[in-house]
Design an enzyme around this catalytic site. Structure first.
Site, PDB file in Angstrom:
ATOM      1  N   SER A   1     -15.821 -48.343 -46.086  1.00 50.00           N
ATOM      2  CA  SER A   1     -15.128 -47.507 -45.112  1.00 50.00           C
ATOM      3  C   SER A   1     -15.717 -47.778 -43.733  1.00 50.00           C
ATOM      4  O   SER A   1     -16.675 -48.551 -43.592  1.00 50.00           O
ATOM      5  CB  SER A   1     -15.298 -46.037 -45.458  1.00 50.00           C
ATOM      6  OG  SER A   1     -16.610 -45.628 -45.122  1.00 50.00           O
ATOM      7  N   LYS A   2     -15.167 -47.100 -42.749  1.00 48.21           N
ATOM      8  CA  LYS A   2     -15.613 -47.304 -41.358  1.00 48.21           C
ATOM      9  C   LYS A   2     -17.111 -47.095 -41.205  1.00 48.21           C
ATOM     10  O   LYS A   2     -17.732 -47.654 -40.312  1.00 48.21           O
ATOM     11  CB  LYS A   2     -14.862 -46.338 -40.443  1.00 48.21           C
ATOM     12  CG  LYS A   2     -13.420 -46.719 -40.240  1.00 48.21           C
ATOM     13  CD  LYS A   2     -12.897 -46.101 -38.947  1.00 48.21           C
ATOM     14  CE  LYS A   2     -11.424 -46.345 -38.768  1.00 48.21           C
ATOM     15  NZ  LYS A   2     -10.579 -45.348 -39.412  1.00 48.21           N
ATOM     16  N   ARG A   3     -17.674 -46.244 -42.065  1.00 45.01           N
ATOM     17  CA  ARG A   3     -19.116 -45.981 -41.963  1.00 45.01           C
ATOM     18  C   ARG A   3     -19.923 -47.262 -42.139  1.00 45.01           C
ATOM     19  O   ARG A   3     -21.033 -47.387 -41.624  1.00 45.01           O
ATOM     20  CB  ARG A   3     -19.559 -44.985 -43.042  1.00 45.01           C
ATOM     21  CG  ARG A   3     -19.230 -43.546 -42.748  1.00 45.01           C
ATOM     22  CD  ARG A   3     -19.732 -42.640 -43.839  1.00 45.01           C
ATOM     23  NE  ARG A   3     -19.162 -42.998 -45.134  1.00 45.01           N
ATOM     24  CZ  ARG A   3     -19.856 -43.428 -46.174  1.00 45.01           C
ATOM     25  NH1 ARG A   3     -21.156 -43.567 -46.084  1.00 45.01           N
ATOM     26  NH2 ARG A   3     -19.252 -43.720 -47.305  1.00 45.01           N
TER      27      ARG A   3
END
Ligand code: GLU
Length: 490
Positions: free
Chosen positions: A254-256
């Site tokens: 994910s973006k994390r």
């Protein structure tokens, strides 16, 4: 049997790594078998589908450089390839299931369903989904209610008291109790549009899809899809649910973790070849000990039996390594062309200087976006550094001034055109200076490097001097000398 498979994205978001991996595996599998790879736009979610995301998909694949054999943009024998243009097929299919008594009309209002949900929540019943109220309405009565204009949806009549079995190429035989499948899900909505499940199954059937390679997050839908196939009396395609792509912490990418959308990777300066090469390795094995492949080579050695069951871990560092490798396969001219959009603040167009600069940094970068800061000193005078920045190890201000004075001729020299000769000349001159000053050659370079590039760590000094030319190089040295001398008077 000719293999036919498809990438079936919903245009509700940007294209991301997971989707590209699915598309790529389908493409490689189809190509490895002389089959056809199809693009189908699954835009049944009218509220969330957006033409901008369709455009993003086309742009992304254009950039990546692999394409489908049939699809909304190029057509094909099974047109149309966009689900919102295929409503008639789904309505006909839903009617077929109604006629076969495998589906039924449901008249429950949104309000009733909401109350049902609340009631269950309040009583902690643990039950979810539809309570099958309309399943028992006699067929004739239901038909007359429809005729009278009452709003309805069509629901699948899940056969109860039995299990559904299907085979997944990677995960083996899978069996679900029908009671555990979403209870009688909607197939056709009240506006006449299909739900994802109906459209997906009907299209895979009508488009003669033989293999469904899709992300593992769709696995929970597959028992339901199997029931739909069975209800129609159709053969199922072969399913192969692909392992998830995870971040290094074992959680879904994910973006994390970093960039996930292809747009973002593109902005950061990844090359399509590198991204494709790395993505194709996520969860698949090819030849022993080989990392670098062209698309054709991947297709030649793609083997569906060599997919990994375990989730693939997306390693950004490894991707950077691939990117650096691909950057180094470019000629200076090609790299300049690719780098230009990243250097807009620095240069307006390609030039001999810009192309020359590529040679200096090619070995030192892994992303195109690193280029402008690395080459800026060639185009703009770098800001003057603090005097201490110029100091070689163990040297003081006075010694640094002496070294830069002695090194000045290196900046103003006229270097031979031939690289090797220039290198030899530069080394010889620098050694002479080092001998006179009683220091190591690196100590001669340091103040000169800072004067020319504005930094202690920089692209090669000789290359920089040659690109800048005698006049500019000498001017920078003079300027730095003035600064250092002014500092020694203080
Ligand atoms: N429309 C689904 C998606 O967005 C496709 C699932 C499938 O491949 O069957 O991924």
């Amino acid at each position: 049997m000719k293999i036919r498979n498809r990438y079936a994205p919903s245009p509700t978001g940007l294209q991301h790594i997971g989707g590209i991996r699915t598309a790529l595996f389908n493409y490689l599998f189809a190509k490895s078998q002389g089959g056809a790879f199809i693009l189908r736009m699954e835009d049944t979610d009218r509220a969330r589908s957006d033409p901008a995301f369709v455009q993003n998909l086309f742009d992304t694949f254009q950039w990546l450089g692999f394409h489908w054999d049939e699809g909304p943009d190029i057509g094909g024998l099974y047109e149309p390839y966009t689900q919102s243009q295929r409503t008639a097929f789904y309505q006909k299919a839903a009617q077929e299931l109604l006629d076969k008594d495998k589906a039924y009309y449901c008249f429950c209002s949104a309000e009733r369903l909401e109350n049902l949900r609340k009631e269950r929540e309040a009583t902690h019943s643990g039950e979810t989904g539809y309570d099958r109220l309309c399943r028992n309405i006699p067929k004739d009565l239901a038909k007359s209610r429809v005729k009278s204009g009452e709003p309805y949806v069509v629901r699948l009549k899940i056969p109860l008291g039995q299990s559904t079995r299907f085979h997944d190429h990677l995960l083996g035989d899978i069996e679900w109790k029908n009671e555990d499948v979403n209870p009688d899900p909607v197939l056709l909505k009240s506006d006449g549009f299909p739900t994802y499940h109906l459209a997906n199954v009907v299209d895979d059937h009508l488009m003669d899809i033989t293999h469904v390679l899709r992300a593992q997050e769709w696995l929970p839908s597959t028992p339901l899809h199997a029931i739909i196939y069975e209800s129609f009396g159709w053969n199922m395609p072969q399913f192969c649910h692909l392992p998830m792509v995870m971040g290094s912490d074992g959680k879904k990418l994910s973006k994390r973790h970093g960039a996930t959308s292809i747009d973002e990777f593109r902005r950061q300066g990844y090359l399509p070849e590198a991204l494709l090469n790395y993505t194709a390795l996520l969860g698949a094995s090819y030849e022993e000990g080989k990392d670098i492949y062209t698309l054709e080579e991947f297709a030649a050695s793609f083997n569906i039996d060599k997919l990994n069951k375990a989730p693939a871990v997306f390693d950004y560092k490894k991707l950077d390594w691939f990117n650096g490798l691909y950057i180094r396969t470019k000629t200076n001219e090609e790299l300049a062309e690719l780098a230009l959009p990243y250097c807009k603040g620095l240069v307006k167009e390609n030039s001999t200087l810009f192309i020359g600069a590529m040679a200096l940094i090619k070995e030192r970068i892994s992303l195109l976006s690193e280029i402008p800061s690395k080459i800026a000193y060639l185009f703009e005078e770098p800001p003057l550094s603090e005097p201490s920045e110029f100091f070689p190890k163990k040297a003081d201000l006075a010694k640094t001034v002496e070294l830069l004075e002695l090194g000045k001729p290196l900046a103003s020299a006229s270097y031979p055109k031939n690289d090797e000769e220039a290198e030899a000349f530069f080394k010889e001159e620098a050694e002479k200076v080092a001998a006179v000053a009683g220091v190591k050659i690196g100590d001669v370079m340091m103040p000169l490097r800072v004067a020319i590039t504005g930094a202690r760590v920089s692209p090669p000094l000789l290359g920089s001097l040659r690109l800048l030319g005698q006049e500019k190089a000498l001017a920078r040295v003079e300027k730095s000398l003035s600064l250092l001398k002014a500092a020694s008077c203080r």
